[in-house]
Write a protein that holds these residues in place. Structure first.
Motif, PDB file in Angstrom:
ATOM      1  N   UNK A 187     -40.440  17.565   2.909  1.00 40.55           N
ATOM      2  CA  UNK A 187     -41.782  17.805   2.031  1.00 40.55           C
ATOM      3  C   UNK A 187     -41.698  18.314   0.684  1.00 40.55           C
ATOM      4  N   UNK A 188     -40.538  19.157   0.624  1.00 40.15           N
ATOM      5  CA  UNK A 188     -40.633  19.898  -0.623  1.00 40.15           C
ATOM      6  C   UNK A 188     -39.381  20.906  -0.501  1.00 40.15           C
ATOM      7  N   UNK A 189     -39.429  21.606  -1.381  1.00 43.12           N
ATOM      8  CA  UNK A 189     -38.744  22.910  -1.370  1.00 43.12           C
ATOM      9  C   UNK A 189     -39.351  24.130  -2.219  1.00 43.12           C
ATOM     10  N   UNK A 190     -38.924  25.444  -1.851  1.00 45.75           N
ATOM     11  CA  UNK A 190     -39.672  26.597  -2.538  1.00 45.75           C
ATOM     12  C   UNK A 190     -38.739  27.885  -2.250  1.00 45.75           C
TER      13      UNK A 190
ATOM     14  N   UNK B 254     -35.843  27.519   0.268  1.00 51.89           N
ATOM     15  CA  UNK B 254     -35.778  26.897   1.537  1.00 51.89           C
ATOM     16  C   UNK B 254     -36.235  25.462   1.282  1.00 51.89           C
ATOM     17  N   UNK B 255     -35.710  24.547   2.221  1.00 51.09           N
ATOM     18  CA  UNK B 255     -36.034  23.117   2.388  1.00 51.09           C
ATOM     19  C   UNK B 255     -37.318  23.238   3.449  1.00 51.09           C
TER      20      UNK B 255
ATOM     21  N   UNK C 155     -27.473  12.571  -9.752  1.00 53.55           N
ATOM     22  CA  UNK C 155     -27.472  13.237  -8.443  1.00 53.55           C
ATOM     23  C   UNK C 155     -26.723  14.485  -8.463  1.00 53.55           C
ATOM     24  N   UNK C 156     -25.727  14.390  -9.489  1.00 55.40           N
ATOM     25  CA  UNK C 156     -24.683  15.483  -9.809  1.00 55.40           C
ATOM     26  C   UNK C 156     -25.437  16.857 -10.123  1.00 55.40           C
TER      27      UNK C 156
ATOM     28  N   UNK D 151     -33.388  15.566  -1.775  1.00 56.55           N
ATOM     29  CA  UNK D 151     -33.715  16.644  -2.892  1.00 56.55           C
ATOM     30  C   UNK D 151     -33.683  15.825  -4.329  1.00 56.55           C
ATOM     31  N   UNK D 152     -32.876  14.948  -4.562  1.00 57.93           N
ATOM     32  CA  UNK D 152     -32.668  14.242  -5.973  1.00 57.93           C
ATOM     33  C   UNK D 152     -34.093  13.261  -6.034  1.00 57.93           C
TER      34      UNK D 152
END
Length: 92
Positions: free
Chosen positions: A73-76, A62-63, A40-41, A19-20
């Protein structure tokens, strides 16, 4: 949750590095560069907020992974903002 092509999961601590990588990528924030993560914090606090939203509201971010892959692949997802409205957000 699953779709024919994707697996959608609640975020976990194990997702933090991936995610970072997404949130620190300048291309993910061309529309709003000041929100780009520089450490990253910031990403860790974002994930903690998502987890709290899942517990409080029953819905959050969601991841996203493709079936058969551990790679993110991403998040949303949706979140309540300012106790007044739902916001839809995503990155890939």
């Amino acid at each position: 949750m699953k779709t024919p092509r994707l697996v959608l999961d609640e975020p976990a601590d194990a997702d933090l590095d991936a995610l970072y990588e997404i949130c620190s990528d300048p291309q993910s924030w061309t529309h709003f560069p000041s929100l780009r993560h520089n450490d990253i914090g910031t990403t860790q606090r974002m994930v903690q907020n998502w987890t709290a939203q899942w517990r409080r509201d029953g819905l959050s971010t969601w991841i996203v992974r493709e079936h058969g892959s551990d790679m993110i692949s991403g998040y949303g997802g949706c979140s309540i903002r300012q106790n007044a409205f739902w916001n839809l957000g995503y990155r890939h």
